[in-house]
Enzyme design. Structure first.
Site, PDB file in Angstrom:
ATOM      1  N   HIS A 164       0.841  -1.206   0.000  1.00 40.72           N
ATOM      2  CA  HIS A 164       0.000   0.000   0.000  1.00 40.72           C
ATOM      3  C   HIS A 164       0.875   1.256   0.000  1.00 40.72           C
ATOM      4  CE1 HIS A 164      -3.671   2.334   1.241  1.00 40.72           C
ATOM      5  NE2 HIS A 164      -2.724   3.150   1.668  1.00 40.72           N
ATOM      6  N   GLU A 165       1.795   1.337   0.957  1.00 45.36           N
ATOM      7  CA  GLU A 165       2.623   2.541   1.049  1.00 45.36           C
ATOM      8  C   GLU A 165       3.574   2.647  -0.144  1.00 45.36           C
ATOM      9  OE1 GLU A 165       1.707   4.714   3.017  1.00 45.36           O
ATOM     10  OE2 GLU A 165       0.414   3.449   4.248  1.00 45.36           O
TER      11      GLU A 165
ATOM     12  N   HIS B  41       1.801   4.395  -2.917  1.00 44.24           N
ATOM     13  CA  HIS B  41       1.906   5.855  -2.766  1.00 44.24           C
ATOM     14  C   HIS B  41       3.277   6.342  -3.229  1.00 44.24           C
ATOM     15  CE1 HIS B  41      -1.837   6.761  -0.792  1.00 44.24           C
ATOM     16  NE2 HIS B  41      -1.587   6.034   0.283  1.00 44.24           N
TER      17      HIS B  41
ATOM     18  N   HIS C  54       3.575   6.745  -6.852  1.00 42.45           N
ATOM     19  CA  HIS C  54       2.886   7.967  -7.283  1.00 42.45           C
ATOM     20  C   HIS C  54       3.855   9.151  -7.217  1.00 42.45           C
ATOM     21  CE1 HIS C  54      -1.373  10.002  -7.143  1.00 42.45           C
ATOM     22  NE2 HIS C  54      -0.732  10.237  -8.266  1.00 42.45           N
TER      23      HIS C  54
END
Length: 692
Positions: free
Chosen positions: A479-480, A483, A486
């Site tokens: 999940h992290e 990010h 991104h």
């Protein structure tokens, strides 16, 4: 006799004041920064900001996009010192930093207000907004964001209301900071110290070893358990001693409610009221109305529709899941046994064992952290062609932190990535991605690449074993890391539109889509090997993982919906909030509660996302983005989970674009259609998969 002259020592220079840090990729010189460097750098950064504002205002040329809106200094002194200080305030703080934060926060808020409430500066921005040259889509987005930023920060208010706005903003900055500091200190203050080995019954070896290490680190005998996730979660899942589970649960769920200096109850009331007052000053009925105007959801009606649709779809299944868990508990404890919140994880685990013969501890040996890291990095290589190279010359802020250079498929430098995996007293709980430097492109074409960080609280190594993760921790890492991608792939002209600078209910798409890989057989086979035997994760265990993927999925969804309901209840209020926080909370999310709620427990006082973070009136974003990620990942499933064309389209249309275009436009360009809830319902087994 000659006089011996002592060579004067070279006066130490504040590293923030150097034109260059003289580090690889000009990364933050953590090894040279001292506490006393921050305040002078903040004050000088404010002065430089003020000078820049004066130059824009006093420019004799007519206002234009180039001399007013785009006339800024990316990665300036104030942003550099702020990024380091406030990131470390979450990741590696101490009492002195906390005190300095309390001192500087109102000064920085006042500085921001001085810019955003500057009438002459706003007049120039407004002039450009109303009359400008033909702009590129990215320039148009920056102009709209700049103009709206002034409006939403009170630029159109009367002089009297501007002063009210200033006062509210300053108080909010102090209170949100205090909220977080209280939460961390209260979390750190609790310890469950056990000396009787019988109290460890049921706990796996990994949890016992970690607790023994924690005790030794404090020069104590026995075993020490804390409220940090790697200690708390296994205890609540495995400990046979129900009374100790209750003790741990009540400690965790009454944080910041006690009659001491860390009580957050009045702070919650004040934060909620100040946000409402500020929104109403700006002409919005509620804070939610203010927030949602700049979200994909657009208004509270659409948020409630999503939450209620999810409740309608998932609640029957969630109730069935809870009944199943309670039935198992009653089979073991007697038909009069009433399932309590401190029982749910314990008996859920036993039910999962019974139904799927699957247990988190069975998987730990195959999820050794360095191997997981290789798997996650390797996934990015396979999807996007990028590679990661550790660079020990890049300074780090703690021995736990590792710095990597990230290179694109053609070998060009893309970013610096810091990883910080384990809990410590100086770190906030949870997991997050942040940046120490954002990306932007100079007019001459120079592309300044970002420095991003993933910070987590994963299981630590012990004296006898390396860090062995649960499947849930692997998902957190993914999940992290999503990010981080991104940020890593950011490729925009303007810093303020770069990377994760997108609508808040869009920002979770790049992170949540990565979680899907965690149970994909082809991904697990790339890295999941036993830490001591090097045997691959057995196929039959992978089968059990896949079959159990929706175990208690409805319960988990309804729990997330309950948090969204609580968030919206606070921020859709039109009148002053002065109710009992504990009673209000229980009423606000009652429709989504599946277990008894002890009177003393309270989440609001520790709910940093909506009180001190960026998710106020926005917690629904996780479920909103889950609809997007399920829909988006269905394309990977259709074309192949490692399909480079799909990945490249995701990079080109989502990851690299930042906030340069409306998010729904970006999503449709990637997916070819608007998202629907169907893919999520099918993924969770709530709705059958359509078969052609």
């Amino acid at each position: 006799m000659d006089t011996i002259k002592e060579t004067p020592k070279e006066e130490r220079k504040n590293p923030f004041f150097n034109a260059s840090y003289n580090t690889p990729h000009d990364t933050a010189p953590f090894d040279r920064i001292c506490l006393e460097d921050y305040e002078p750098a903040f004050m000088e950064g404010i002065r430089q900001d003020d000078d820049l504002t004066d130059r824009i205002i006093n420019n004799p040329e007519p206002p234009s996009f180039d001399n007013t809106v785009a006339f800024n200094v990316p990665d300036n002194l104030l942003s550099r010192v702020s990024n380091v200080f406030f990131n470390l305030l979450s990741a590696n703080t101490n009492d002195e930093m906390d005190e300095l934060a309390q001192k500087m926060s109102p000064i920085l808020t006042e500085h921001a207000n001085n810019i955003l409430l500057n009438e002459n500066l706003f007049a120039r921005i407004k002039s450009v907004y109303e009359n400008h040259r033909e702009l590129t889509p990215e320039e148009q987005m920056l102009l709209e964001k700049s103009y709206d930023g002034f409006i939403r920060s009170g630029a159109n208010l009367s002089a009297e209301d501007k002063e009210k706005f200033r006062t509210i903003s300053q108080e909010l900055s102090k209170l949100t900071l205090q909220f977080s500091q209280n939460n961390l200190k209260e979390t750190n203050s609790f310890e469950l110290h056990l000396t009787d080995e019988n109290d460890l019954a049921g706990l796996p070896e990994s949890a016992v070893e970690a607790a023994a290490l924690a005790a030794r680190e404090k020069e104590m005998q026995g075993w020490l358990f804390t409220l940090h996730a790697p200690s708390y979660n296994p205890f609540m899942t495995y400990a046979d001693n129900r009374e100790l589970r209750r003790k741990m649960y009540m400690a965790r769920n009454t944080i910041c409610t006690h009659e001491n200096e860390y009580n957050n109850i009045d702070i919650v009331k004040r934060i909620v009221n100040l946000r409402r007052e500020r929104a109403q000053l700006l002409g919005y009925p509620t804070y939610a109305d203010f927030v949602l105007k700049k979200r994909m959801a657009e208004n509270s009606q659409n948020v409630y529709k999503l939450l209620n649709d999810l409740l309608e779809a998932y609640l029957p299944a969630a109730r069935k899941e809870v009944r199943e868990v309670e039935r198992m508990a009653q089979e073991k404890e007697g038909k009069d046994f009433i399932l309590q919140p401190w029982d749910f994880g314990y008996y859920s685990h036993k039910l999962q064992l019974e139904k799927y013969n699957l247990d988190a501890e069975m998987l730990r040996p195959y999820f050794e952290l360095s191997r997981v890291k290789e798997g996650v990095f390797g996934l990015a290589t396979r999807l996007y062609g990028i590679t990661f190279k550790e660079n020990t010359e890049i300074p780090v802020y703690h021995p736990d932190v590792t710095a990597y250079e990230v290179f694109d498929g053609d070998g060009t430098f893309l970013a610096v990535l810091y990883t910080d995996f384990h809990p410590r007293k100086s770190k906030q709980s949870g997991a997050w991605m942040t940046s120490y430097k954002d990306q932007w492109i100079e007019d001459n074409g120079t592309n300044h690449r970002p420095h991003v960080s993933v910070t987590m609280n994963l299981t630590k190594p012990t004296d006898s074993k390396p860090a062995l993760l649960t499947l849930g921790e692997v998902e957190t890492f993914l999940h992290e890391f999503g990010h981080a991608l991104h940020g890593i792939f950011a490729n925009t002209r303007f810093e303020s539109l770069s990377g994760t600078s997108v609508y808040w209910d869009f920002v979770e798409l790049p992170s949540q889509i990565m979680e899907n890989f965690a149970i994909e057989r082809d991904f697990l086979n790339t890295f999941a090997r036993h830490y001591s035997t090097d045997e691959p994760l057995p196929e039959e265990l992978i089968d059990r993982i896949v079959k159990s993927r929706n175990f208690n999925a409805a319960y988990a969804c309804v729990r997330q919906v309950s948090f969204g309901l609580l968030d919206m209840a606070y921020y859709t209020m039109e009148h002053a909030f002065d109710e009992d926080v504990l009673a209000f909370e229980k009423r606000a999310w009652q429709a989504a509660q599946l277990l008894p709620q002890p009177e003393e427990t309270c989440m609001s006082v520790q709910f940093g996302h909506i009180m001190a973070g960026g998710y106020a009136a926005g917690y629904y974003s996780y479920k909103w983005a889950e609809v997007l990620d399920a829909d988006a990942f269905s394309l990977f499933k259709e074309k192949g989970i490692f399909n480079r064309e799909v990945a490249q389209a995701f990079r080109d249309n989502i990851l690299s674009k930042g906030g340069t275009e409306p998010p729904m436009d970006l999503y449709k360009r990637f997916r070819g259609q608007a998202p629907t809830i169907d893919a999520l319902l099918q993924r969770n087994g709530i709705k059958p998969i359509n078969k052609v």
